[in-house]
Motif scaffolding. Structure first.
Motif, PDB file in Angstrom:
ATOM      1  N   HIS A   1       0.881  -1.182   0.000  1.00 38.20           N
ATOM      2  CA  HIS A   1       0.000   0.000   0.000  1.00 38.20           C
ATOM      3  C   HIS A   1       0.910   1.220   0.000  1.00 38.20           C
ATOM      4  O   HIS A   1       1.295   1.706   1.063  1.00 38.20           O
ATOM      5  CB  HIS A   1      -0.891  -0.009   1.240  1.00 38.20           C
ATOM      6  N   PRO A   2       1.246   1.707  -1.194  1.00 42.59           N
ATOM      7  CA  PRO A   2       2.342   2.683  -1.283  1.00 42.59           C
ATOM      8  C   PRO A   2       2.105   3.991  -0.517  1.00 42.59           C
ATOM      9  O   PRO A   2       3.066   4.697  -0.237  1.00 42.59           O
ATOM     10  CB  PRO A   2       2.474   2.931  -2.790  1.00 42.59           C
ATOM     11  N   TRP A   3       0.835   4.277  -0.196  1.00 45.23           N
ATOM     12  CA  TRP A   3       0.609   5.529   0.542  1.00 45.23           C
ATOM     13  C   TRP A   3       1.025   5.431   2.007  1.00 45.23           C
ATOM     14  O   TRP A   3       1.187   6.430   2.679  1.00 45.23           O
ATOM     15  CB  TRP A   3      -0.876   5.926   0.455  1.00 45.23           C
ATOM     16  N   MET A   4       1.152   4.223   2.501  1.00 44.58           N
ATOM     17  CA  MET A   4       1.474   4.037   3.926  1.00 44.58           C
ATOM     18  C   MET A   4       2.892   4.505   4.199  1.00 44.58           C
ATOM     19  O   MET A   4       3.832   4.129   3.513  1.00 44.58           O
ATOM     20  CB  MET A   4       1.340   2.561   4.324  1.00 44.58           C
ATOM     21  N   ARG A   5       3.040   5.333   5.241  1.00 39.82           N
ATOM     22  CA  ARG A   5       4.359   5.862   5.527  1.00 39.82           C
ATOM     23  C   ARG A   5       4.494   6.051   7.026  1.00 39.82           C
ATOM     24  O   ARG A   5       3.574   6.544   7.694  1.00 39.82           O
ATOM     25  CB  ARG A   5       4.537   7.223   4.845  1.00 39.82           C
ATOM     26  N   ALA A   6       5.613   5.602   7.548  1.00 41.24           N
ATOM     27  CA  ALA A   6       5.962   5.930   8.928  1.00 41.24           C
ATOM     28  C   ALA A   6       7.369   6.494   8.908  1.00 41.24           C
ATOM     29  O   ALA A   6       8.115   6.290   7.945  1.00 41.24           O
ATOM     30  CB  ALA A   6       5.899   4.684   9.807  1.00 41.24           C
ATOM     31  N   TYR A   7       7.715   7.256   9.938  1.00 42.02           N
ATOM     32  CA  TYR A   7       9.077   7.750  10.068  1.00 42.02           C
ATOM     33  C   TYR A   7       9.611   7.298  11.421  1.00 42.02           C
ATOM     34  O   TYR A   7       8.946   7.484  12.438  1.00 42.02           O
ATOM     35  CB  TYR A   7       9.120   9.276   9.984  1.00 42.02           C
ATOM     36  N   ILE A   8      10.769   6.700  11.383  1.00 38.44           N
ATOM     37  CA  ILE A   8      11.356   6.220  12.629  1.00 38.44           C
ATOM     38  C   ILE A   8      12.609   7.040  12.924  1.00 38.44           C
ATOM     39  O   ILE A   8      13.525   7.092  12.099  1.00 38.44           O
ATOM     40  CB  ILE A   8      11.721   4.727  12.530  1.00 38.44           C
ATOM     41  N   GLY A   9      12.626   7.680  14.097  1.00 33.15           N
ATOM     42  CA  GLY A   9      13.825   8.388  14.529  1.00 33.15           C
ATOM     43  C   GLY A   9      14.637   7.467  15.436  1.00 33.15           C
ATOM     44  O   GLY A   9      14.189   7.134  16.528  1.00 33.15           O
ATOM     45  N   VAL A  10      15.801   7.062  14.964  1.00 30.51           N
ATOM     46  CA  VAL A  10      16.656   6.199  15.782  1.00 30.51           C
ATOM     47  C   VAL A  10      17.691   7.087  16.449  1.00 30.51           C
ATOM     48  O   VAL A  10      18.475   7.767  15.767  1.00 30.51           O
ATOM     49  CB  VAL A  10      17.350   5.127  14.924  1.00 30.51           C
ATOM     50  N   VAL A  11      17.669   7.118  17.775  1.00 27.89           N
ATOM     51  CA  VAL A  11      18.540   8.046  18.496  1.00 27.89           C
ATOM     52  C   VAL A  11      19.340   7.315  19.571  1.00 27.89           C
ATOM     53  O   VAL A  11      19.019   6.194  19.948  1.00 27.89           O
ATOM     54  CB  VAL A  11      17.712   9.184  19.135  1.00 27.89           C
TER      55      VAL A  11
END
Lengths: 264, 273, 590
Positions: free
Chosen positions: A194-204
């Protein structure tokens, strides 16, 4: 008939060799999951003196019009929503505050040790959207990926500093647990189904991060006293840095205002 | 043994022919104006190959049974062949095979050798892993430019339109369902953002790959019949292996009356302006 | 290549052994090495197809042990769509390259060609050894993709660009896995090119006295023409493979156009053409299907004539037909590309040539029937498989006439109709040729007979089984059942077809299971089979004039002289119903 036997032996040898390789591969993966850039022998944080950083993220400009996400291809996704679903990137509240901004201590905390938490961060796939849309995680902490949708999803992080992977998750398949070995802000995650699905992961490197809530505010707790550079990240307008000083048990404020035009 | 193999070959032949004959599984309905000629060519081919199939298989079965070694003293026929026979069946096969092919020329030519009429409805089809998007040019009849740096599925701008700065893009309508009016020629211009895909609607007898770097036009007309089946709703599927989501890369085609189509398009436009 | 070291180490004690059985220069040993390499590959290939069929009809089923093989490809035993495609790619690649190209040509051809033409060995024994070990390395590299990175590539055995060119952003397995795949194919090309050179030279230069070209067994003709095809087509695939490798690791853009955005990532390449890859690939790919089937045709002709106790019907027509197939085979590749965006005019031209190539195929079928006609058929297992070959070739060949016509292909392209077509005509038919060859020449290769009862049980299950698997694929194709889908639950019009798929899957399980009978028969007979005489089938060609198995130099220093063609059966007036090629005594009629 010795020829086939010789070949069998060769075949077995190859198989064993390859099996050996694959095992090595796995162990390598596991060791790499151990935080590699953790400063050795740092000072532990004293909870008695720790303060916090709080603030809000706003956008100063015309409110962007969010596009409708077309989910027509998968009826499972359509059925989960009774009203149109809008894109989440670039979302601005009526009063100008911005949800889903990632705020973290970028510099100044390196002298402290922060063991990676044992509890996992959960990423859910629900209604063919990632919940949450933006999340933070520490180096070496487990990302626990589950699905609440009766359709096959796919998780495809597109990192620059960490290894890329791409794995599908059928309904009923076990959760996927992954770790990130190196800090990286931000890793976009895409569902190839589902190409619209997006998450952003901040790895800190430290737990000193927060994601702005629906009201655009955030609070970073447990910050030891000191001077820090705090960065706010947004999907649409890029990042902003700010210096803050946290006094013992004090609350420092860091408000961020983004303007149109900037961005990545 | 001889009887057994003859019987097995015969039974396989009969069952195969029966399934084709009885249409147990068969071509889907045809809702295009050009599909009849394709189906006709298919039938011609089926009849021809069916005859050859039955003759060859039953001939094989018969020979195996008839000429089995019965343990008697009859010697096998000492023959190196027959040139007249060779020439005959070579010529016959050539005429039948190539002739059949030439019969299909017109069907192919009508679909592919002529461009779409000037007043055809033009729609762009965009494929990406694993989704189809469709773009209507809007009232100005112009497709605005696409910018690769703006392509982003998560913001709903999969095609990378710059509606603020490109006047031609302003009224473009991007959808995930392909709606077309009945009885009107449609020209699709096929694009791919990433890897090879294919556009296949079996009921329309339309099948064309989407090739990255190319804009491939195809044209067809949905016949009056198209409204009568399944509410005019058909599945568009990808048939070119494009990656892990290939098996569910599909979209819906909705055939409408011209009136409904105009209404639908207007509604889409309002949602996107 | 470490595998060699291990293998040789294990057998280091008798120093003679390595030269004799591992790095052997003897064409007979190399032929067997190829045969067993193909046998290993076919076992893996069938296993993969069983897993695929299983997943197709029970997509949410937990397949035992699969999560052990690939924890990410099948978490909890449930196969992911990407792993399905990986298995599909590996199945196709193993079968086409390491089975269909390897066993009939390099396996049987290596063992038999020198003996059938009265030679001591191939023309270039060292090249022969090299070609096997390069092929072996290709197999090791290919299989290693199961164990590295994200697993094997998912772009199919055709590896269409840009999917196969842009790297791991396009999908799991498109990173390391795809690179290993390209390297493996390039190695295979080198092995095949060396082999082809050897076959051509051997056939042209090493024929014994009296063995004119028109007295060659049809097997030799088939191997010779196949070698010419291989020489011309593998050279192109090798070039294409190198270009693809450069696109992947060298930053070139032969096959990748500008402006691609994959998974929202911009691709830096520009200026290449995806259609170029398709043209290069199919310029190899179509001759390749004849490379797979021509040796089977040769074996079938040979076996049919021998066990019909009749000369082959229309020997010259058979030779010319094979030449025509080989020649036209290079002019039909575009029929894979009718809907690819290639010019429709070109498509039509390709279609005419494709229909024309049906003519020599029909000639061969008619001549096989003509050979049976009036014969005295000995229906042993080898003969049954040869008859099965004819039946399958007819069925699969005829469905090709649909796909050869652009308008008809419109609806059938990329459906199971295609899958059924090529599995019958080049997959199963070619494998039936191998089975026929195995039962026929086993006595010569191993000095013992295979068990006929087990052979016939195996034949019956396999023959009925493959029809149950592959004939329904044609029906599915009519309904528009697309191929290379990892499940049929997500497209509405595919759901009603699942019951038929279940039938095919069960047939596939049974048929695959029946192959254990063959494997058992093969290995059991190798050690326990009845001892074979010099000429157990009362056949005429030169390999039946030497002991079973033949001595190291085949003819023990003798140079046979050939007096007649290879299929002199039931010659009127002759004392027996067959006359050996090297029999000097005149016979009554000719």
């Amino acid at each position: 008939m010795k020829i086939p036997r010789a070949l069998w032996v060769a075949g077995m040898a190859v198989t064993l060799l390859l099996a050996g390789c694959s095992k090595k591969q796995e162990t390598a993966e596991e060791t790499s999951a151990v935080p590699s850039e953790q400063p050795a022998g740092g000072t532990p944080v004293d909870p008695a003196t720790a303060g916090e950083i709080t603030g809000k993220v706003t956008f100063n400009g015309p409110k962007p019009k969010l596009a409708v996400l077309h989910m027509d291809q998968d009826p499972v996704c359509v059925q989960k929503h009774s009203s149109p679903v809008y894109a989440e990137d670039g979302e601005v509240n009526g009063n100008g505050t911005v949800p889903n901004a990632f705020v973290y201590v970028k510099e100044g905390a390196d002298k402290y040790t922060f063991p990676a938490p044992t509890e996992a961060v959960t990423l859910d796939q629900n209604g063919c959207l990632y919940k949450p849309h933006v999340l933070g995680i520490m180096v070496g902490q487990t990302l626990h990926i589950i699905s609440s949708d009766p359709t096959t999803h796919n998780i495809h992080p597109l990192p620059k500093n960490n290894p890329e992977w791409n794995q599908s998750q059928a309904p009923g398949a076990p959760p996927i647990d992954k770790k990130f070995a190196r800090p990286e802000v931000m890793i976009p995650v895409k569902c190839n189904q589902h190409p619209w699905m997006r998450a952003y992961i901040g790895v800190v490197k430290n737990p000193l991060y927060a994601v702005t809530g629906e009201d655009g505010t955030f609070t970073i707790k447990g910050v030891p006293p000191g001077d820090y550079t705090v960065e706010a990240w947004t999907a649409t307008w890029g990042t902003q840095d700010q210096k803050v000083a946290v006094s013992p048990k004090g609350t420092a404020t860091a408000d961020f205002t983004f303007k149109p035009g900037a961005g990545t | 043994m001889a009887l057994a193999i003859a019987l097995v070959i015969a039974v396989i032949t009969v069952i195969s022919v029966y399934v084709f004959w009885a249409h147990v599984w068969w071509l889907p309905v045809d809702v295009s104006t050009h599909g009849a000629s394709i189906d006709h060519q298919f039938m011609m081919t089926l009849i021809m190959t069916g005859i050859v199939f039955v003759l060859a298989q039953l001939g094989l079965a018969y020979f195996v049974w008839k000429y089995r070694d019965r343990g008697d003293r009859r010697p096998a026929k000492y023959s190196h062949g027959n040139n007249a026979l060779e020439i005959t069946w070579t010529t016959a096969a050539f005429i039948v095979f190539v002739g059949l092919n030439l019969l299909g020329y017109r069907s192919w030519a009508s679909m592919r050798f002529t461009p779409a009429a000037a007043d055809a409805l033009r729609v762009e089809v965009w494929g990406e892993q694993f989704q189809f998007y469709f773009r209507y040019p809007g009232p100005d009849g112009q497709f605005g430019p696409t910018h690769v740096n703006l392509m982003n599925d998560a913001t709903g701008n999969a095609l990378g339109l710059d509606r603020d700065n490109d006047p031609a893009s302003k009224d473009d309508i991007v959808t995930a369902t392909l709606a077309i009016p009945v009885n009107r020629e449609v020209e699709l211009i096929l694009h791919s953002k990433d890897v090879g895909h294919s556009f296949y609607v079996r009921e329309l007898r339309v099948h064309q790959d989407l090739v990255p770097g190319m804009a491939i036009p195809i044209h067809f007309t949905a016949s009056e019949d198209a409204l009568n089946y399944n509410g005019g709703r058909y599945e568009i599927v990808c048939t070119q292996l494009c990656g892990l989501g290939h098996y569910k890369m599909r979209a819906f085609l909705q055939v409408m009356t011209q009136e409904d189509f105009d209404k639908w398009l207007k509604q889409q436009a309002e949602e996107q302006q | 290549m470490e595998a060699h070291a291990v293998a040789t180490h294990a057998h280091a004690a008798p120093t003679g052994f390595i030269r004799k059985y591992i790095f052997s220069l003897d064409h007979k040993v190399i032929g067997k090495q190829y045969y067993f390499l193909a046998l290993f590959s076919v076992v893996v290939g069938i296993l993969l197809s069983v897993l695929m069929r299983w997943h197709l009809v029970w997509p949410d089923a937990r397949i035992p042990l699969l999560d052990k093989l690939s924890p990410t490809g099948a978490p909890g035993g449930i196969m992911t769509p990407e792993y399905y495609l990986s298995l599909l790619t590996m199945h196709g690649t193993l079968m086409v390259f390491f089975v269909l190209t390897t066993a009939p040509q390099s396996g049987f051809g290596n063992f038999l060609l020198p003996i059938q033409i009265g030679a001591e060995d191939m023309a270039f024994p060292r090249l022969n050894m090299l070609s096997f070990w390069v092929t072996f390395a290709g197999l090791v590299v290919l299989l290693s993709s199961f164990f590295v990175g994200d697993g094997p590539p998912l772009s199919g055995w055709t590896a269409y660009t840009p999917l196969s060119a842009v790297g791991s952003v396009a999908g799991p397995g498109e990173g390391t896995g795809q690179t290993l795949w390209v390297i493996s194919i390039a190695l295979f090309c080198v092995g095949s090119l060396l082999g082809a050179l050897n076959f051509i030279t051997t056939t042209l230069d090493l024929r014994t006295r009296g063995l004119t070209l028109m007295r060659l067994p049809l097997t030799c003709w088939a191997w010779f023409i196949t070698a010419v095809l291989a020489l011309l087509s593998f050279a192109v695939l090798f070039a294409a493979g190198v270009l693809l490798l450069l696109d992947r690791v060298g930053g070139t853009s032969f096959f990748v156009p500008a402006g691609l955005v994959v998974s929202d990532q911009r691709i830096a390449h520009s200026g290449g053409s995806p259609l170029l890859w398709q043209h290069l690939f199919w310029f190899f790919g179509h001759p390749e299907v004849y490379i797979a089937i021509l040796p089977g045709m040769g074996i079938t002709s040979h076996v049919l004539s021998t066990f019909s106790r009749k000369p082959i019907f229309g020997y010259r027509a058979m030779v010319y037909a094979m030449m025509a197939i080989g020649f036209l085979g290079f002019m039909v590749w575009g029929h894979h590309m009718f809907v690819s965006g290639m010019s429709p005019y070109v498509g039509f031209a390709f279609s005419v040539f494709t229909m024309a190539i049906g003519v020599p195929s029909a000639i061969k079928t008619f001549n096989w029937l003509g050979t049976l006609w009036g014969g005295k058929l000995r229906l042993n297992t080898a003969m049954l498989f040869a008859i099965g070959f004819v039946s399958l070739f007819v069925s699969g060949g005829l469905s090709g006439l649909f796909l050869a016509q652009p308008p008809v292909d419109t609806n059938l392209h990329a459906t199971y109709f295609v899958v059924g077509h090529f599995h019958l005509v080049m997959g199963v038919a070619a494998i039936f040729g191998m089975f026929a060859g195995t039962f026929f020449w086993f006595p010569k290769m191993f000095g013992r007979m295979m068990n006929e009862t087990l052979g016939k049980i195996h034949f019956w299950i396999t023959f009925v089984g493959v029809y149950c698997i592959f004939m329904p694929m044609h029906f599915l194709g009519l309904e528009g059942n697309i191929r290379r889908y990892s499940r049929f639950t997500d497209v509405n019009f595919l759901v009603p077809l699942i019951p038929l798929h279940k039938f095919m899957t069960i047939a596939a399980f049974v048929t695959a299971g029946a192959q254990f009978i063959f494997l058992f028969n093969l290995f059991w007979s190798m050690f326990k089979g009845e001892k074979a005489t010099e000429n157990p089938w009362e056949a005429t060609s030169l390999e039946w004039t030497v002991p079973s198995p033949p001595p190291f130099d085949n003819f023990a220093g003798r140079h046979p002289v050939v007096y007649r063609g290879p299929y002199e059966f039931s010659v009127p007036g002759a004392p027996k119903d067959y006359v050996m090629q090297d029999a000097p005594e005149p016979v009554a009629a000719h």
